[in-house]
Each structure stands twice: as structure tokens, then as C-alpha cells.
Design a protein around this motif. Sequence first.
Motif, PDB file in Angstrom:
ATOM      1  N   GLU A  78       6.870   3.395  11.050  1.00 25.00           N
ATOM      2  CA  GLU A  78       5.807   4.154  11.704  1.00 25.00           C
ATOM      3  C   GLU A  78       6.394   4.718  12.992  1.00 25.00           C
ATOM      4  O   GLU A  78       7.482   4.322  13.410  1.00 25.00           O
ATOM      5  N   GLU A 110       6.820  -0.560   0.035  1.00 28.16           N
ATOM      6  CA  GLU A 110       5.534  -0.850  -0.591  1.00 28.16           C
ATOM      7  C   GLU A 110       5.703  -0.771  -2.105  1.00 28.16           C
ATOM      8  O   GLU A 110       6.699  -0.248  -2.598  1.00 28.16           O
ATOM      9  N   TYR A 273      -4.005  -1.992  18.016  1.00 24.95           N
ATOM     10  CA  TYR A 273      -5.193  -1.218  18.412  1.00 24.95           C
ATOM     11  C   TYR A 273      -6.116  -2.034  19.322  1.00 24.95           C
ATOM     12  O   TYR A 273      -6.341  -3.227  19.093  1.00 24.95           O
TER      13      TYR A 273
HETATM   14  P1  HAM Z   1      -1.039   3.953   9.073  1.00 24.50           P
HETATM   15  O1  HAM Z   1      -2.492   3.785   8.762  1.00 24.50           O
HETATM   16  O2  HAM Z   1      -0.144   2.855   8.708  1.00 24.50           O
HETATM   17  O3  HAM Z   1      -0.968   4.246  10.644  1.00 24.50           O
HETATM   18  O4  HAM Z   1      -0.540   5.287   8.409  1.00 24.50           O
HETATM   19  C1  HAM Z   1      -1.188   6.518   8.628  1.00 24.50           C
HETATM   20  C2  HAM Z   1      -1.242   7.346   7.352  1.00 24.50           C
HETATM   21  O5  HAM Z   1       0.084   7.497   6.820  1.00 24.50           O
HETATM   22  C3  HAM Z   1      -2.030   6.714   6.214  1.00 24.50           C
HETATM   23  O6  HAM Z   1      -3.391   7.014   6.341  1.00 24.50           O
HETATM   24  C4  HAM Z   1      -1.402   7.365   4.985  1.00 24.50           C
HETATM   25  O7  HAM Z   1      -1.904   8.672   4.777  1.00 24.50           O
HETATM   26  C5  HAM Z   1       0.045   7.516   5.400  1.00 24.50           C
HETATM   27  N1  HAM Z   1       0.863   6.435   4.841  1.00 24.50           N
HETATM   28  C6  HAM Z   1       1.105   5.216   5.371  1.00 24.50           C
HETATM   29  N2  HAM Z   1       1.902   4.493   4.568  1.00 24.50           N
HETATM   30  C7  HAM Z   1       2.192   5.263   3.493  1.00 24.50           C
HETATM   31  C8  HAM Z   1       2.969   5.097   2.314  1.00 24.50           C
HETATM   32  N3  HAM Z   1       3.640   3.983   2.067  1.00 24.50           N
HETATM   33  N4  HAM Z   1       3.017   6.117   1.436  1.00 24.50           N
HETATM   34  C9  HAM Z   1       2.359   7.262   1.677  1.00 24.50           C
HETATM   35  N5  HAM Z   1       1.618   7.496   2.772  1.00 24.50           N
HETATM   36  C10 HAM Z   1       1.528   6.505   3.675  1.00 24.50           C
HETATM   37  C11 HAM Z   1       0.186   4.337  11.356  1.00 24.50           C
HETATM   38  O8  HAM Z   1       1.283   4.434  10.872  1.00 24.50           O
HETATM   39  C12 HAM Z   1      -0.037   4.472  12.855  1.00 24.50           C
HETATM   40  N6  HAM Z   1       1.250   4.331  13.523  1.00 24.50           N
HETATM   41  C13 HAM Z   1      -0.708   5.794  13.143  1.00 24.50           C
HETATM   42  C14 HAM Z   1      -0.987   6.000  14.600  1.00 24.50           C
HETATM   43  C15 HAM Z   1      -0.432   6.947  15.408  1.00 24.50           C
HETATM   44  N7  HAM Z   1      -1.847   5.292  15.332  1.00 24.50           N
HETATM   45  C16 HAM Z   1      -1.847   5.759  16.559  1.00 24.50           C
HETATM   46  N8  HAM Z   1      -0.975   6.773  16.628  1.00 24.50           N
END
Ligand code: HAM
Length: 424
Positions: A78, A110, A273
Motif C-alpha cells: 500500500e 492474496e 485509521y
Molecule cells: P485498501 O482498502 O487496502 O486501502 O485498498 C484500497 C483499494 O485498492 C481497494 O478498495 C481495492 O479497490 C484496491 N485493492 C486492494 N487490494 C487489492 C488487490 N489485492 N487486488 C486488487 N485491488 C486491490 C489502502 O490500501 C489504503 N492505504 C488506502 C488509503 C490511502 N487510506 C488512506 N489513504
Amino acid sequence: MNTGSLPGFRDFYPEDLALRSHIFSVWRDVARRYGFVEYDGPPLEALELYTRKSGDEIVSQLYRFTDQGGREVALRPEMTPSFARMVAARAGGLPKPIRWFSIPQLFRYERPQKGRLREHFQLNLDIVGESGELADVEVVAAAVDILRAFGLDAEDFVARVSDRQLVSGVLDSLGVSPAAVPAAFAVLDKVGRESEEWILEHLSGAGIDSDTGRRLLELGSCDLADLKRRVADHEEGAMSAARLERFFAHVDALGLADYVEFDAGLVRGLAYYTGLVFEVWDRRGKSRAICGGGRYDDLLAFVGGPDLPALGFGMGDVVLAGLLRERDLVPSGEAPVDDYVVCVSPEQRDAALSIVRALRERGRRVTFDYATRSLGRQFKAADQSGAERALVVGPDEMEQGTVRVRDMATGEERSLTLAGLIAE
Ligand code: HAM
């Protein structure tokens, strides 16, 4: 030798890359409309950046190894920890609020399935240095406007919004100890993805009995006014309820009420968070959140920076691309070529080359047949290339200093001098 790509990793053929580029370009356009500037960080980071504050789930999915210098490292799963580290290092000298966005490729081990891969690109859009709810509104509105810019509307998606301080207040009113709250959040994040028994069993592992657990499972159907009454005696909970009321009034004022809903059942999985949390969901599909984010007011200080509030979201390309395909919102690809230069015989090759060069220098996308095959073959290739014009150079044209211009859509032909062609 097995030369296929690894499970959960994508090959981007030109048509796939065209969609990815379209997604990136809409992300950049809307982020810039909101006054954000782009940054990037390294794809490989110190392992510790994730093990201490991101939460167990993401740590269990890390691509991690010891590098040749003996450092424990991980591919970034991330962007938020890198963002916090980068901002923390320079925060003193940057005008506030800091509004940055980035489009990193992220890696998580994953189980590959619909909407979930082992690599994805994610728009990250974050604000640092604003604690008020207008910044909360700005971030959620940006997520909504981005999806609208792809042609999606309120029937396609909804942003569900909650606040961890409000939910903490509710947990407190149910007698859950503050020490059990982080573990409860990690379990509640799985509601909808795991069975009720699984949730109750894991809540009980966090010290929450099944009666309380059942009441927590009903959070998703509670309205804000109801929860506001329940947290009236909890200082942070009451403040958070009042803040959410102001948040929804601003959302109304922006005309975005159809796109944003309160959902106390939403807590998010990441450990850092501290307040507002939100996710954007496909209203019709069940795949997974298109986007998720929230406030992480303690993270900058935690990574050694100043104590500055921060918030933002991540929007992945995988779920979004699936949704655009499902709704027929993928723009048709443009032809790669404007002009195809056709040589009647090899004697005109050099003349043709100089026309190719002159046109390319003026920004036209031009190609020609490297083998100077028969005229029929060259016209067929011109047709397949999608060129709008075929420019024919033959002995007569050379003698007269002209080019025959065929409109590939209508088949009409006209003669132009070289100067006329360049001018056109
Ligand atoms: P997260 O919910 O882990 O948040 O990921 C955000 C979005 O990234 C998800 O809603 C999904 O669309 C996409 N995503 C996550 N993992 C995968 C995966 N393995 N394959 C495809 N799409 C994926 C975060 O990562 C936080 N760091 C977001 C954030 C930014 N919060 C505050 N600032």
C-alpha cells in the motif's frame, strides 16, 4: 520451462494498456481539478514500515525478503506508509494543506479471484494538515467525481461513510473495553465476507460475548440519529456524531447526497485509521470495494514526523476496470496511425521516406510497408492499420511533384502537391 505469468500478475496487451491508460488519465485529470500534485516513492521499502502500523492482514500478505545487504525489505502493499514517511521528512517546509496524489503499483500475496490480484495499481489521494470535516468532504467528493468522470452514476456506486470514533463510542456503551477495540475493528471489517458464526467466534476471541457481538452485527442498519443518542455520554463518540452530521450537510450542499450514505457497519481493516472511514461500493455487484480510505491522524508522528492530521483514499484499477467493462464504459481504442504511405514501386522508396519523415516531424502518426509489396497488399495493410489516409507515391506523382491522397473511409482520391500536403 513454464513461461506463463505468475498467478495474480497481469500481462498488459495493447488493448489492456489502453484501458489502464484511460483509467490513469481520468484519475490524474480529476485529482488535478481538486488541486492535488503527483508524487511517487520506491516500490521496495523497509519491512518495518508495514509491520508496525498497517495491521496483521496486510502484513500476512507481504512479498518480503532479505536483500543482499542483509536488510529486511518488502514490496509495497500500500502507499500510505511511504506517503507518511515522505511527508514526515519534509512536512516542516511544505505549505499546508499538503494535497498529493500518486498511482503506485502495489503487491499483496492474496488468493487471486474476481477483483483481487497479487498486483494492482492504486490511485492514492491524500491531504495532510487539515483536521476539519471539510477536508473529509473534499476527499469523499473527489472519489465520487472520479467515478462520475468515468460515466458511472448514483445507480452504479455508493460511498459508505462512518467514523471509528463513533463506533468506539458505541462499543464503549456496550461495555467493550478500549483495549479490545482494535481487535474488534479487525473482525468487524470481515462482516459480509465471513459467516456470522466466524464473526461471533472471532469477536469472542477479542473478549466480546455473543450477545454484544450480535448487537455489533446490527450496526450496519442503525441510523446516525439513533447512534448519536447512544453515544451521548461518550465524549469522542458524541463529537464524532456531531461532526458526521455536519459532514452530511456539506455533502447535501454539494448535491452529492445520492452518492454518499452513512453506514456504521463499516470500520475498514487497516490498523492506522483514527476517525472518518469510507468505502465506495458497486451498488449491483458483490465483488469488492472500488475504493477505501479514511483519517489517520497519528501516522505521521508515528513514523517520526510532526503531529499532523492526515486523510485520504486508495482506488484500485482492478475492480474499476471490471466495472467499466461490465457497464460498457470502455472507450473504443483509437487507431495507432493517421497516414499510410504507399509506394507504387521500389524506385519511389526514397521519395516516400522523405514524405514519411516530413509528416512525422509535423506530428502525424505515419507508417509504410517495409518490404514494398504489391499495391493491393499495401492498401490492405493501410486498411488494417486504421489509417485515415493512404498517400500514394508513384512514377507519375514523382514527375509532377505530387502525392495521391486516398480517404480510407470513402475511397475518394485527390492529388496534392508536396507543399499542399505539408500545409494540410
Ligand atoms: P485498501 O482498502 O487496502 O486501502 O485498498 C484500497 C483499494 O485498492 C481497494 O478498495 C481495492 O479497490 C484496491 N485493492 C486492494 N487490494 C487489492 C488487490 N489485492 N487486488 C486488487 N485491488 C486491490 C489502502 O490500501 C489504503 N492505504 C488506502 C488509503 C490511502 N487510506 C488512506 N489513504
